[in-house]
Write a protein that holds these residues in place. Structure first.
Motif, PDB file in Angstrom:
ATOM      1  N   PRO A 142       0.809  -1.226   0.000  1.00 41.14           N
ATOM      2  CA  PRO A 142       0.000   0.000   0.000  1.00 41.14           C
ATOM      3  C   PRO A 142       0.842   1.275   0.000  1.00 41.14           C
ATOM      4  O   PRO A 142       1.905   1.354   0.620  1.00 41.14           O
ATOM      5  CB  PRO A 142      -0.797  -0.105   1.308  1.00 41.14           C
ATOM      6  N   ALA A 143       0.349   2.287  -0.724  1.00 42.58           N
ATOM      7  CA  ALA A 143       0.851   3.667  -0.671  1.00 42.58           C
ATOM      8  C   ALA A 143       2.240   3.849  -1.260  1.00 42.58           C
ATOM      9  O   ALA A 143       2.884   4.870  -1.009  1.00 42.58           O
ATOM     10  CB  ALA A 143       0.839   4.201   0.770  1.00 42.58           C
ATOM     11  N   GLU A 167      -5.303   2.894   4.380  1.00 39.84           N
ATOM     12  CA  GLU A 167      -4.535   1.883   3.665  1.00 39.84           C
ATOM     13  C   GLU A 167      -5.068   0.491   3.985  1.00 39.84           C
ATOM     14  O   GLU A 167      -5.454   0.207   5.124  1.00 39.84           O
ATOM     15  CB  GLU A 167      -3.052   1.981   4.046  1.00 39.84           C
ATOM     16  N   LEU A 168      -5.077  -0.364   2.979  1.00 41.16           N
ATOM     17  CA  LEU A 168      -5.636  -1.700   3.120  1.00 41.16           C
ATOM     18  C   LEU A 168      -4.681  -2.729   2.538  1.00 41.16           C
ATOM     19  O   LEU A 168      -4.143  -2.554   1.438  1.00 41.16           O
ATOM     20  CB  LEU A 168      -6.975  -1.792   2.372  1.00 41.16           C
ATOM     21  N   THR A 207      -5.833 -17.549  -4.862  1.00 41.28           N
ATOM     22  CA  THR A 207      -5.608 -16.565  -3.809  1.00 41.28           C
ATOM     23  C   THR A 207      -5.853 -15.173  -4.365  1.00 41.28           C
ATOM     24  O   THR A 207      -5.347 -14.830  -5.442  1.00 41.28           O
ATOM     25  CB  THR A 207      -4.168 -16.645  -3.263  1.00 41.28           C
ATOM     26  N   LEU A 208      -6.607 -14.369  -3.629  1.00 43.39           N
ATOM     27  CA  LEU A 208      -6.844 -12.971  -3.979  1.00 43.39           C
ATOM     28  C   LEU A 208      -6.055 -12.087  -3.022  1.00 43.39           C
ATOM     29  O   LEU A 208      -6.128 -12.275  -1.800  1.00 43.39           O
ATOM     30  CB  LEU A 208      -8.331 -12.630  -3.897  1.00 43.39           C
ATOM     31  N   THR A 209      -5.330 -11.127  -3.563  1.00 38.19           N
ATOM     32  CA  THR A 209      -4.539 -10.210  -2.743  1.00 38.19           C
ATOM     33  C   THR A 209      -4.818  -8.779  -3.169  1.00 38.19           C
ATOM     34  O   THR A 209      -4.747  -8.461  -4.363  1.00 38.19           O
ATOM     35  CB  THR A 209      -3.029 -10.493  -2.875  1.00 38.19           C
ATOM     36  N   ASN A 210      -5.137  -7.931  -2.196  1.00 37.13           N
ATOM     37  CA  ASN A 210      -5.402  -6.525  -2.492  1.00 37.13           C
ATOM     38  C   ASN A 210      -4.551  -5.643  -1.594  1.00 37.13           C
ATOM     39  O   ASN A 210      -4.500  -5.840  -0.375  1.00 37.13           O
ATOM     40  CB  ASN A 210      -6.884  -6.201  -2.286  1.00 37.13           C
ATOM     41  N   ASN A 211      -3.867  -4.687  -2.190  1.00 35.75           N
ATOM     42  CA  ASN A 211      -3.112  -3.668  -1.459  1.00 35.75           C
ATOM     43  C   ASN A 211      -3.486  -2.317  -2.045  1.00 35.75           C
ATOM     44  O   ASN A 211      -3.153  -2.021  -3.204  1.00 35.75           O
ATOM     45  CB  ASN A 211      -1.603  -3.900  -1.586  1.00 35.75           C
ATOM     46  N   SER A 212      -4.186  -1.513  -1.282  1.00 33.56           N
ATOM     47  CA  SER A 212      -4.724  -0.255  -1.787  1.00 33.56           C
ATOM     48  C   SER A 212      -4.506   0.872  -0.785  1.00 33.56           C
ATOM     49  O   SER A 212      -4.265   0.623   0.404  1.00 33.56           O
ATOM     50  CB  SER A 212      -6.225  -0.392  -2.089  1.00 33.56           C
TER      51      SER A 212
END
Length: 663
Positions: free
Chosen positions: A72-73, A528-529, A540-545
């Motif tokens: 994230p970021a 931030e996530l 697998t699902l991966t989210n970085n936001s």
């Protein structure tokens, strides 16, 4: 900010306890539950341990900034437009001179200009066993201030089993990589590691090549109550310069246009030595000590006429540098089931010679910068039932001496950086944390000298042009963490309130470094996530936001800082089944301003990358396709004094294929 001027220090000596992985499969290094250097499971700060299995799947020897953007970021851009050669990253819109970087607890930021760059150590991430990113002020670190955050690197785990690996890859723009790596495993209480790499690319932009080599050697002796470890790292690189942005009118004719001339090149050699010692006198205390030394030698040529928009006469001005960087630090940790208390000291000496030469006129100047630092810190984590209380206090004393044709009194700074927080574990799967911390930071040499490599005389005042005022930030972090069998999530909000912040103004100085201004009042806040969901045994699902809202207030007006997009979304879908790994990653980055007045901006863009990996006995085959949709985009730019806008073009659709053989 230029890579070759903000050089990542090289022959260094550090300490790190070579410990085991945590039970939760993250990258923390521990001994009997004591986290060394990093934030631990219950430390109430915002951090992320990189999944090293995923990093190894993605690693093609590219600049690490491309790997860091999956968190994230983090934003980045590349001079040459592709993934090899000079590249740069930012956390929460703040550049890497304000990001603390360490290797096994040893500072890697170059003291004068405080940047830590990886180009002088190509393929470094191949040798790392763990990486932790802290966003915000985090915990106390050795070296440069942890202002926007920190990137903590950890050298090879010499307790890994014996193996030997050879790797070879080739891709677009005549990019290739070859490496060999050997791990001995522990034999007779001794262990050894070695890696050598060669990387080359023509670069996406014209004459923006990168030709670099590196080596990493590590050895350790494991005694009943102590460990000795030595790390040796060296890198050599040559580049065709591409640090000037390109006018949009030229890009429209040829996207590969390089605003630097073909004659502008650089060459740097950097080497690092670390010596570490860890002693555990009993089951409740550890003493970690380290010494380090770095040597750098190199420089680059600059076509001054071309920089000022005039016809080139083939004459170059050469910036040459040679530096020595040595230090020592020691940390004592006392711990039991309820608390961990670490107190440490750190000191280093640094000197760098600056030499300016012209092809026609010869040597024009030489000067020297001497920067020394001493610091002390103490950190306590106390666990009471479901609560963990955290306190951290650091004192830094920094001096800077300039020796040149212009006299300058020694500049001194003193900083007291307090931090504190609380973590509450609601149950075995859910926890909440809050922290607040203050960090102050001295300006870089480039900030003080307004982009000049040799200090000029201000004709009107008869004094050197200098800004020595420090900047500071009070950072508040509030977050929650969820960890279940198939689902893990970290969600945090932050509010960073700055005083006298040093921000980019969107212009490039006469030595190629980005110029800055001080602003009285500014803040950055956002959410931030980071989340991972095991959809099935294979998927697998991966989210970085991250969402960022940043404001600068100056002269009764408000505007946004440069290169700070409000929204970043990274979404990956990965498929693991038997010998196969397939993954698709999408990244959306919203628009961002590139000038102080907020009159010019970069458009938002979407990138789609894909990779496939197949393992067959001792072989691993990989194929990468970047920018699948062939998006034409910029992720950095600049304006000049006349308001003209120019950009850094990034590569269209490109591929890379690699094979590894291990035994």
């Amino acid at each position: 900010m230029r890579n070759h001027l903000l050089l990542l220090p090289a022959l260094v000596l550090t300490q790190q306890l070579q410990a085991q992985h945590t039970e939760t499969k993250d990258s923390s290094r521990q001994l009997n539950g004591v986290v060394i250097y990093q934030a631990g499971k219950n430390t109430p700060v915002t951090y992320q341990n990189l999944d090293m299995t995923s990093i190894r799947e993605k690693n093609t020897g590219q600049e690490p900034s491309f790997l860091l953007t999956a968190t994230p970021a983090v934003t980045n851009y590349s001079d040459a437009g592709n993934q090899q050669g000079y590249s740069y990253y930012r956390i929460r819109g703040i550049d890497q001179t304000r990001i603390n970087t360490t290797l096994d607890g040893m500072p890697l930021n170059e003291p004068e200009d405080q940047g830590a760059y990886f180009s002088n150590y190509p393929d470094l991430f191949t040798s790392l066993s763990a990486v932790q990113i802290q966003r915000g002020t985090g915990t106390s670190k050795n070296g440069a201030a942890s202002y926007a955050g920190s990137v903590q690197l950890f050298s090879p785990d010499l307790k890994d089993p014996q193996s030997t690996t050879f790797g070879l890859g080739y891709g677009s723009y005549n990019s290739f990589r070859a490496f060999a790596e050997h791990k001995s495993g522990v034999k007779n209480n001794k262990a050894f590691y070695a890696r050598a790499s060669q990387i080359y690319t023509d670069g996406y932009k014209d004459h923006a090549f990168n030709n670099s080599q590196s080596a990493f050697v590590s050895g350790a002796i494991f005694l009943p109550k102590s460990t000795w470890k030595v790390n040796l790292m060296a890198g050599h690189q040559q580049n065709g310069m591409a640090w000037l942005p390109v006018a949009d009118t030229l890009i429209a004719k040829n996207r590969k246009t390089n605003a630097n001339t073909k004659a502008e090149k650089d060459e740097f050699l950097q080497s690092l030595l670390q010596v570490q010692h860890q002693w555990q006198p009993n089951n409740h205390s550890i003493l970690n000590s380290s010494v380090y030394y770095t040597y750098l030698n190199g420089g680059y040529g600059m076509d001054v006429n071309n920089y000022y928009g005039e016809a080139s006469d083939g004459n170059l001005f050469h910036y040459n540098f040679r530096s020595h960087f040595a230090g020592i630090f020691s940390n004592y940790t006392l711990y039991n089931d309820h608390f961990s208390w670490t107190t440490g000291i750190h000191a280093n000496l640094y000197t760098r010679r600056h030499l300016g030469k012209d092809d026609a006129l010869g040597e024009l100047y030489r000067n020297r910068g001497n920067k020394n630092e001493a610091s002390a810190s103490t950190r306590l984590e106390y666990r009471l039932q479901r609560f963990t209380f955290f306190g951290d206090l650091q004192y830094r004393y920094v001096t800077f001496d300039y020796i040149g044709s212009v006299g300058l009194p020694q500049v001194n700074w003193q900083f007291l950086n307090p931090r504190g927080g609380i973590d509450f574990a609601a149950n075995d799967h859910l926890s909440f944390y809050y922290s607040i911390g203050k960090t102050s930071r001295e300006p870089t040499r480039n900030d003080m000298f307004a982009g000049n490599d040799d200090l000029p005389i201000d004709s009107s005042a008869g004094k050197p042009i200098i800004n020595k005022d420090p900047e500071s930030v009070i950072d508040q972090e509030l977050g929650l963490k969820i960890k279940c069998e198939k689902f893990a999530l970290q969600l945090n909000g932050y509010y960073m309130n700055f005083h006298n912040e040093i921000v980019l103004n969107g212009q490039i100085g006469p030595n190629g470094l980005l110029l800055t201004n001080n602003v009285n009042s500014s803040y950055r806040t956002g959410v931030e996530l980071s989340a991972t969901y095991q959809l099935s045994k294979s998927f697998t699902l991966t989210n970085n936001s991250a969402y960022n809202h940043s404001v600068i207030k100056e002269d009764k007006t408000t505007f946004k800082p440069v290169l700070t997009p409000s929204l970043i979304i990274n979404q990956e879908v990965a498929y693991h089944h038997r010998q196969w790994v397939l993954a698709v990653t999408g990244r959306y980055q919203s628009s961002a301003y590139i000038d102080f007045a907020n009159t010019a901006q970069l458009d938002g863009y979407f990138l789609l990358n894909a990779r496939a990996q197949y393992s067959l006995q001792r072989y691993t085959f990989s194929v990468f396709v970047n920018n699948v949709t062939n998006a034409h985009y910029y992720n950095n730019g600049a304006t000049d004094g006349r308001g003209n806008v120019s950009y850094f073009v990034q590569a269209p659709a490109n591929f890379y294929a690699a094979v590894k053989y291990s035994f």
